[in-house]
Design an enzyme around this catalytic site. Structure first.
Site, PDB file in Angstrom:
ATOM      1  N   SER A  75      35.807  42.566  53.559  1.00 18.52           N
ATOM      2  CA  SER A  75      35.764  42.485  55.186  1.00 18.52           C
ATOM      3  C   SER A  75      36.668  43.748  55.751  1.00 18.52           C
ATOM      4  O   SER A  75      37.766  44.161  55.071  1.00 18.52           O
ATOM      5  CB  SER A  75      36.065  41.052  55.752  1.00 18.52           C
TER       6      SER A  75
HETATM    7  N1  SAM Z   1      36.816  37.347  51.203  1.00 19.72           N
HETATM    8  C1  SAM Z   1      36.183  38.572  50.478  1.00 19.72           C
HETATM    9  C2  SAM Z   1      37.200  39.632  50.316  1.00 19.72           C
HETATM   10  O1  SAM Z   1      38.342  39.398  50.768  1.00 19.72           O
HETATM   11  O2  SAM Z   1      36.918  40.441  49.743  1.00 19.72           O
HETATM   12  C3  SAM Z   1      34.939  39.087  51.096  1.00 19.72           C
HETATM   13  C4  SAM Z   1      33.873  38.305  51.202  1.00 19.72           C
HETATM   14  S1  SAM Z   1      32.164  38.850  51.337  1.00 19.72           S
HETATM   15  C5  SAM Z   1      32.181  39.307  52.930  1.00 19.72           C
HETATM   16  C6  SAM Z   1      31.642  37.416  51.068  1.00 19.72           C
HETATM   17  C7  SAM Z   1      31.492  36.753  49.718  1.00 19.72           C
HETATM   18  O3  SAM Z   1      30.898  35.458  49.763  1.00 19.72           O
HETATM   19  C8  SAM Z   1      30.702  37.554  48.798  1.00 19.72           C
HETATM   20  O4  SAM Z   1      31.456  37.728  47.463  1.00 19.72           O
HETATM   21  C9  SAM Z   1      29.417  36.532  48.054  1.00 19.72           C
HETATM   22  O5  SAM Z   1      29.036  36.597  47.027  1.00 19.72           O
HETATM   23  C10 SAM Z   1      30.359  34.885  48.590  1.00 19.72           C
HETATM   24  N2  SAM Z   1      29.374  33.933  48.809  1.00 19.72           N
HETATM   25  C11 SAM Z   1      28.238  33.895  49.377  1.00 19.72           C
HETATM   26  N3  SAM Z   1      27.801  32.452  49.224  1.00 19.72           N
HETATM   27  C12 SAM Z   1      28.682  31.934  48.688  1.00 19.72           C
HETATM   28  C13 SAM Z   1      28.764  30.703  48.321  1.00 19.72           C
HETATM   29  N4  SAM Z   1      27.784  29.548  48.538  1.00 19.72           N
HETATM   30  N5  SAM Z   1      29.925  30.276  47.496  1.00 19.72           N
HETATM   31  C14 SAM Z   1      30.882  30.946  47.287  1.00 19.72           C
HETATM   32  N6  SAM Z   1      30.660  32.413  47.665  1.00 19.72           N
HETATM   33  C15 SAM Z   1      29.865  32.611  48.131  1.00 19.72           C
END
Ligand code: SAM
Length: 227
Positions: A75
């Site tokens: 993000s």
């Molecule tokens: N917090 C992260 C960072 O600091 O890099 C950025 C997160 S990224 C915007 C969103 C993440 O959520 C992705 O890696 C995606 O694979 C994960 N994601 C999506 N749905 C999910 C779920 N149901 N459970 C766990 N992770 C999930």
């Protein structure tokens, strides 16, 4: 000198990135109204350039999200700071993050809370994040591979829950896993635009407020979007 920017010479690459990090905090984060000193300090300390693919290292401190592979993103720095500030951490909390991604947000949370559980659905991203956190000596984060839209009931309740992917609605299970006095920060809306939403649980009463629009990749899972 190998590293030079804004007419300043730097002894080595780490010094150069520390300079970019200071600029990031003052120009993108403090300038937009983030005040929590502990959050600002954590953002000054965590080496964001180690959480992006090496080809994007030079852009790690830019005012933007960046691709981390598998169609996912780290993000924008300001969004990390804002969501973290909204949790109002004091230092002794147990926090749940849904969406580990690169592990950057978890590394920030690790400096501000006692323990962090973070759930990622893509095993490769979880592995890479674990390596980064291990290399940095972060020892109060546990990464779990799974569907974080269900939360992580076995370690609940959490004083803070942060969802870093966009959900169609607030998953009821996450509210159930929130401690009394705890806060849930979650982007809620369509798959292309969400409202950053804060839910507070006080004496079993829920208060919900909205903190402006945001754009996140979708939360994919049982209580998120279908694959
Ligand atoms: N917090 C992260 C960072 O600091 O890099 C950025 C997160 S990224 C915007 C969103 C993440 O959520 C992705 O890696 C995606 O694979 C994960 N994601 C999506 N749905 C999910 C779920 N149901 N459970 C766990 N992770 C999930």
């Amino acid at each position: 000198m190998r590293f030079r920017k804004d007419r300043v010479n730097f002894g080595d690459e780490e010094e150069y990135f520390a300079y970019l990090r200071d600029l990031m905090v003052s120009e993108q984060i403090e300038a937009r109204g983030i005040k929590d000193k502990r959050v600002l300090e954590a953002m000054r300390e965590v080496p964001r350039h180690l959480f992006v693919p090496s080809s994007l290292k030079e852009r790690a401190y830019d005012d933007t999200p960046l691709s981390i592979g598998e169609g996912q993103t780290i993000s924008q720095p300001y969004m990390v700071a804002l969501m973290t500030e909204l949790l109002r951490l004091q230092g002794d909390e147990k926090v749940l993050e849904v969406g580990t991604g690169s592990g950057y947000q978890a590394a920030i949370l690790a400096k501000l809370a006692k323990y962090v559980y973070t759930v990622e659905r893509i095993p490769l991203l979880a592995d890479e994040a674990k390596k980064r956190l291990d290399e940095l000596g972060v020892n109060n984060v546990q990464i779990v591979v799974g569907d974080g839209s269900r939360g992580l009931p076995q370690h609940s309740p959490y004083q803070g829950i942060i969802v870093t992917a966009g959900a169609p609605r607030v998953p009821e299970v996450l509210i159930e896993q929130l401690a009394e006095g705890g806060r849930l920060v979650i982007p809620v809306g369509s798959s292309s635009l969400q409202m950053l939403t804060v839910v507070e649980k006080e004496r079993d009463k829920l208060t919900t407020r909205e903190e402006g629009t945001c754009i996140f990749v979708p939360l994919v899972g049982k209580y998120g979007w279908q694959e």
